[in-house]
Design a protein around this motif. Structure first.
Motif, PDB file in Angstrom:
ATOM      1  N   VAL A  89       0.842  -1.201   0.000  1.00  0.00           N
ATOM      2  CA  VAL A  89       0.000   0.000   0.000  1.00  0.00           C
ATOM      3  C   VAL A  89       0.874   1.246   0.000  1.00  0.00           C
ATOM      4  O   VAL A  89       0.636   2.188  -0.763  1.00  0.00           O
ATOM      5  CB  VAL A  89      -0.966  -0.013   1.206  1.00  0.00           C
ATOM      6  N   ALA A  90       1.899   1.265   0.847  1.00  0.00           N
ATOM      7  CA  ALA A  90       2.796   2.426   0.907  1.00  0.00           C
ATOM      8  C   ALA A  90       3.438   2.672  -0.450  1.00  0.00           C
ATOM      9  O   ALA A  90       3.524   3.818  -0.914  1.00  0.00           O
ATOM     10  CB  ALA A  90       3.870   2.210   1.970  1.00  0.00           C
ATOM     11  N   TYR A  91       3.866   1.608  -1.096  1.00  0.00           N
ATOM     12  CA  TYR A  91       4.514   1.776  -2.397  1.00  0.00           C
ATOM     13  C   TYR A  91       3.544   2.352  -3.425  1.00  0.00           C
ATOM     14  O   TYR A  91       3.841   3.334  -4.093  1.00  0.00           O
ATOM     15  CB  TYR A  91       5.102   0.455  -2.906  1.00  0.00           C
ATOM     16  N   PHE A  92       2.373   1.730  -3.563  1.00  0.00           N
ATOM     17  CA  PHE A  92       1.461   2.144  -4.630  1.00  0.00           C
ATOM     18  C   PHE A  92       0.761   3.474  -4.350  1.00  0.00           C
ATOM     19  O   PHE A  92       0.442   4.204  -5.282  1.00  0.00           O
ATOM     20  CB  PHE A  92       0.458   1.040  -4.938  1.00  0.00           C
ATOM     21  N   LEU A  93       0.553   3.812  -3.078  1.00  0.00           N
ATOM     22  CA  LEU A  93      -0.096   5.088  -2.781  1.00  0.00           C
ATOM     23  C   LEU A  93       0.869   6.269  -2.768  1.00  0.00           C
ATOM     24  O   LEU A  93       0.508   7.375  -3.168  1.00  0.00           O
ATOM     25  CB  LEU A  93      -0.818   5.030  -1.432  1.00  0.00           C
ATOM     26  N   PHE A  94       2.082   6.052  -2.275  1.00  0.00           N
ATOM     27  CA  PHE A  94       2.978   7.179  -2.042  1.00  0.00           C
ATOM     28  C   PHE A  94       4.187   7.229  -2.967  1.00  0.00           C
ATOM     29  O   PHE A  94       4.708   8.309  -3.233  1.00  0.00           O
ATOM     30  CB  PHE A  94       3.434   7.200  -0.584  1.00  0.00           C
ATOM     31  N   HIS A  95       4.665   6.090  -3.432  1.00  0.00           N
ATOM     32  CA  HIS A  95       5.877   6.090  -4.242  1.00  0.00           C
ATOM     33  C   HIS A  95       5.591   5.977  -5.735  1.00  0.00           C
ATOM     34  O   HIS A  95       6.151   6.741  -6.525  1.00  0.00           O
ATOM     35  CB  HIS A  95       6.828   4.983  -3.785  1.00  0.00           C
ATOM     36  N   ALA A  96       4.766   5.040  -6.133  1.00  0.00           N
ATOM     37  CA  ALA A  96       4.494   4.828  -7.556  1.00  0.00           C
ATOM     38  C   ALA A  96       3.979   6.079  -8.264  1.00  0.00           C
ATOM     39  O   ALA A  96       4.368   6.319  -9.415  1.00  0.00           O
ATOM     40  CB  ALA A  96       3.533   3.654  -7.737  1.00  0.00           C
ATOM     41  N   GLY A  99       6.693   8.230  -9.940  1.00  0.00           N
ATOM     42  CA  GLY A  99       7.422   7.751 -11.111  1.00  0.00           C
ATOM     43  C   GLY A  99       7.410   6.247 -11.165  1.00  0.00           C
ATOM     44  O   GLY A  99       7.068   5.573 -10.186  1.00  0.00           O
ATOM     45  N   PHE A 100       7.805   5.700 -12.306  1.00  0.00           N
ATOM     46  CA  PHE A 100       7.717   4.253 -12.515  1.00  0.00           C
ATOM     47  C   PHE A 100       8.797   3.472 -11.777  1.00  0.00           C
ATOM     48  O   PHE A 100       8.538   2.408 -11.240  1.00  0.00           O
ATOM     49  CB  PHE A 100       7.791   3.946 -14.019  1.00  0.00           C
ATOM     50  N   PHE A 101      10.019   3.983 -11.758  1.00  0.00           N
ATOM     51  CA  PHE A 101      11.150   3.223 -11.238  1.00  0.00           C
ATOM     52  C   PHE A 101      11.346   3.453  -9.740  1.00  0.00           C
ATOM     53  O   PHE A 101      11.424   4.602  -9.285  1.00  0.00           O
ATOM     54  CB  PHE A 101      12.431   3.598 -11.979  1.00  0.00           C
ATOM     55  N   PRO A 102      11.468   2.363  -8.955  1.00  0.00           N
ATOM     56  CA  PRO A 102      11.676   2.505  -7.509  1.00  0.00           C
ATOM     57  C   PRO A 102      12.925   3.314  -7.145  1.00  0.00           C
ATOM     58  O   PRO A 102      12.942   4.002  -6.141  1.00  0.00           O
ATOM     59  CB  PRO A 102      11.797   1.063  -7.012  1.00  0.00           C
ATOM     60  N   ALA A 103      13.946   3.241  -7.970  1.00  0.00           N
ATOM     61  CA  ALA A 103      15.178   3.987  -7.683  1.00  0.00           C
ATOM     62  C   ALA A 103      14.960   5.495  -7.765  1.00  0.00           C
ATOM     63  O   ALA A 103      15.671   6.256  -7.121  1.00  0.00           O
ATOM     64  CB  ALA A 103      16.291   3.573  -8.642  1.00  0.00           C
ATOM     65  N   THR A 104      13.976   5.920  -8.546  1.00  0.00           N
ATOM     66  CA  THR A 104      13.740   7.350  -8.694  1.00  0.00           C
ATOM     67  C   THR A 104      12.512   7.841  -7.930  1.00  0.00           C
ATOM     68  O   THR A 104      12.380   9.040  -7.703  1.00  0.00           O
ATOM     69  CB  THR A 104      13.576   7.729 -10.183  1.00  0.00           C
ATOM     70  N   ASN A 105      11.622   6.939  -7.533  1.00  0.00           N
ATOM     71  CA  ASN A 105      10.416   7.382  -6.813  1.00  0.00           C
ATOM     72  C   ASN A 105      10.537   7.236  -5.302  1.00  0.00           C
ATOM     73  O   ASN A 105       9.587   7.486  -4.574  1.00  0.00           O
ATOM     74  CB  ASN A 105       9.160   6.684  -7.338  1.00  0.00           C
TER      75      ASN A 105
END
Length: 139
Positions: A89-96, A99-105
Motif C-alpha cells: 500500500v505504501a509503495y502504490f499510494l505514495f511512491h508509484a 514515477g515508474f522506477f523505484p530507484a527514482t520514486n
C-alpha cells in the motif's frame, strides 16, 4: 543447498540456511522498527516536522508493533503478511505516483520490505525466534 554451493562453502547446508533466515528476519525487523520509533519517539529524527496525519500514525503503529514482534519472531507469519500488505500500500499510494522506477520514486525500501515480509509469511521466522523455540519444545 546445491552440491556446487556445498563444494564452494564446505559445511554449509540447511542448518546455516535456517540460521541466516533468522538473521535476515532480525536485521529487517530492526530496520523496519526504526521507522516506527522515528514517528512516535523522534529517534532517529524525521525530516518533516509537525503533527502526523492519521494514515502515518496507523503505519507507525504497524511498524512499531509489527517490527517488535518480528524482531523476536513472535507470530512471524501473520505479522509478516500484514506488514507486506502495508508496504505494498505504501509503495502504490505514495511512491508509484512519483514515477515508474523505484530507484527514482523513493520506493526501493518499501518494495524490498514488501517482498522480504512476504517471504517471511511463507517461511516463518527461523530457528532463532520465539516461534522456532516453541516448535522445538514440541518435538
Amino acid at each position: 543447498m546445491s552440491s556446487k554451493a556445498s563444494a564452494v562453502f564446505p559445511g554449509t547446508g540447511t542448518v546455516w540456511s535456517a540460521r541466516l533466515l533468522s538473521v535476515l528476519r532480525i536485521v529487517a525487523a530492526l530496520g523496519f522498527l526504526q521507522h516506527g520509533t522515528a514517528k512516535f519517539f523522534g529517534f532517529p529524527a524525521l525530516p518533516f516536522p509537525g503533527p502526523l496525519p492519521p494514515f502515518v500514525i496507523a503505519g507507525g503503529l504497524l511498524e512499531l508493533l509489527g517490527g517488535a514482534l518480528l524482531l523476536f519472531g513472535a507470530f512471524t507469519r501473520p505479522v509478516a503478511f500484514v506488514l507486506s500488505g502495508e508496504m505494498a500500500v505504501a509503495y502504490f499510494l505514495f511512491h508509484a505516483p512519483q514515477g515508474f522506477f523505484p530507484a527514482t520514486n523513493g520506493g526501493e525500501a518499501a518494495m524490498l520490505y514488501c517482498f522480504v515480509f512476504l517471504y517471511f509469511a511463507f517461511t516463518g521466522g527461523g530457528p532463532w525466534s520465539l516461534g522456532g523455540l516453541r516448535s522445538a519444545d514440541k518435538s
